[in-house]
Design a protein around this motif. Structure first.
Motif, PDB file in Angstrom:
ATOM      1  N   GLY A  67       0.783  -1.115   0.004  1.00 15.52           N
ATOM      2  CA  GLY A  67       0.023   0.154  -0.060  1.00 15.52           C
ATOM      3  C   GLY A  67       0.712   1.350  -0.133  1.00 15.52           C
ATOM      4  N   SER A  68       1.941   1.427   0.700  1.00 16.63           N
ATOM      5  CA  SER A  68       2.837   2.330   0.898  1.00 16.63           C
ATOM      6  C   SER A  68       3.601   2.444  -0.568  1.00 16.63           C
ATOM      7  N   THR A  70       2.422   1.474  -3.547  1.00 15.07           N
ATOM      8  CA  THR A  70       1.798   1.986  -4.739  1.00 15.07           C
ATOM      9  C   THR A  70       1.133   3.429  -4.439  1.00 15.07           C
ATOM     10  N   ARG A  71       1.112   3.846  -3.329  1.00 19.58           N
ATOM     11  CA  ARG A  71       0.763   5.156  -3.177  1.00 19.58           C
ATOM     12  C   ARG A  71       1.748   6.370  -3.302  1.00 19.58           C
ATOM     13  N   GLN A  72       3.066   5.805  -3.368  1.00 21.81           N
ATOM     14  CA  GLN A  72       4.258   6.682  -3.886  1.00 21.81           C
ATOM     15  C   GLN A  72       4.279   6.689  -5.405  1.00 21.81           C
ATOM     16  N   GLY A  74       1.679   6.265  -7.154  1.00 20.11           N
ATOM     17  CA  GLY A  74       0.171   6.720  -7.795  1.00 20.11           C
ATOM     18  C   GLY A  74      -0.359   5.712  -8.337  1.00 20.11           C
ATOM     19  N   GLN A  76      -2.389   3.488  -6.390  1.00 22.05           N
ATOM     20  CA  GLN A  76      -2.965   2.801  -5.077  1.00 22.05           C
ATOM     21  C   GLN A  76      -4.183   2.129  -5.630  1.00 22.05           C
ATOM     22  N   SER A  79      -3.510  -1.519  -5.478  1.00 26.15           N
ATOM     23  CA  SER A  79      -2.966  -2.077  -3.914  1.00 26.15           C
ATOM     24  C   SER A  79      -3.430  -3.411  -3.531  1.00 26.15           C
ATOM     25  N   ASN A 166      -5.381  -2.302   4.571  1.00 19.86           N
ATOM     26  CA  ASN A 166      -5.301  -1.413   3.459  1.00 19.86           C
ATOM     27  C   ASN A 166      -6.214  -0.262   3.442  1.00 19.86           C
ATOM     28  N   GLN A 170      -4.793   2.631   6.040  1.00 18.47           N
ATOM     29  CA  GLN A 170      -4.331   3.289   4.838  1.00 18.47           C
ATOM     30  C   GLN A 170      -5.457   4.179   4.049  1.00 18.47           C
ATOM     31  N   GLY A 172      -7.828   3.223   2.159  1.00 21.95           N
ATOM     32  CA  GLY A 172      -7.908   2.895   0.596  1.00 21.95           C
ATOM     33  C   GLY A 172      -9.481   2.539   0.547  1.00 21.95           C
TER      34      GLY A 172
END
Length: 256
Positions: A67-68, A70-72, A74, A76, A79, A166, A170, A172
């Motif tokens: 998750g971290s 995929t967020r970095q 872009g 997400q 994830s 997630n 996070q 999501g």
């Protein structure tokens, strides 16, 4: 166990020969149904709770890391697919195999090792009873059955834990998590994981039985055999997992 190259080759050859004996003996009748049921229940009883407890943090760590990442990047929305596929393809069979080898395999090795040092195995052979057919085959089949069932448990618990961490921790999107999973995942992923668990269970049962039947030197020798069975099983599991994963990606086309 001898540390010389010749001794290592001799041990490897004996282990492989016993694996062939187990495969050859499986169709022999009568099938030891009572022993098989008892061993399957025993292995399941010592592995179900630890497997469930281990699979929760395992799925959580995978979900948090992916998750971290995929967020970095872009991405997400993917994830869910990455987390679930990681749990389904790799984490579930590996966790199942490690628990089968660490809990069930050690118990099998200790049981057979104790029988060996008490000369029960030699007495069975004198009476014309094949220890492979009477003792080893039911334990190997029980390990395989429990491994397949535990793999499904780990998959469910790991996916549920990944979803929770997630979506809740996070922030999501539940819809994106599920949609990406159903877009990229295939039914063949589940079958591949079950086949891995089946093979890993067989390896764990065969190695534990081999080290138990070859134990010598009294109680200390049984303890050494148990430790050696865990180490050998772990090494074989990781090598086998690499080979099976490489073959799977070559044979099964992946969704894009």
């Amino acid at each position: 166990m001898s540390l010389s190259p010749i001794g290592a080759l001799r041990q490897s050859g004996s282990l492989f020969a016993m694996a062939l004996d187990v495969i050859r003996t499986i169709p022999r009748r009568p099938f030891q149904a009572r022993e098989f049921i008892q061993q399957a229940w025993f292995v399941a009883s010592v592995t179900i709770l630890p497997t469930a407890l281990v699979s929760i943090p395992f799925g959580a760590v995978i979900a948090l890391q992916i998750g971290s990442l995929t967020r970095q990047l872009g991405a997400q929305s993917f994830s869910g697919a990455a987390s679930v596929l990681a749990v389904l393809r790799e984490a579930s069979p590996i966790v199942t195999a490690l628990l089968i080898a660490g809990a069930g395999g050690t118990a099998i090795c200790a049981d057979l090792g104790a029988r060996k040092i008490r000369d029960e195995i030699d007495a069975m052979q004198v009476l014309g009873i094949d220890p492979i057919h009477r003792l080893v085959v039911p334990r190997v089949l029980a390990s395989m059955l429990v491994a397949v069932l535990l793999n499904g448990l780990v998959s469910v618990v790991g996916v549920a834990g990944g979803y929770f961490f997630n979506v809740v921790l996070q922030n999501g999107t539940p819809g994106a998590y599920l949609a990406s999973f159903t877009t990229l995942a295939q039914l063949s992923d589940l079958w591949a994981a079950e086949v891995k668990a089946l093979v890993f269970g067989a390896i764990s049962g065969i190695v534990a039985s081999y080290k138990g039947l070859t134990a010598k030197g009294g109680p200390k020798g049984v303890g050494d055999a148990v430790n050696q069975s865990v180490v050998i099983t772990f090494m074989l599991l990781f090598v086998t997992n690499f080979v099976m994963t490489a073959v799977y990606f070559q044979v099964v086309p992946q969704r894009g």
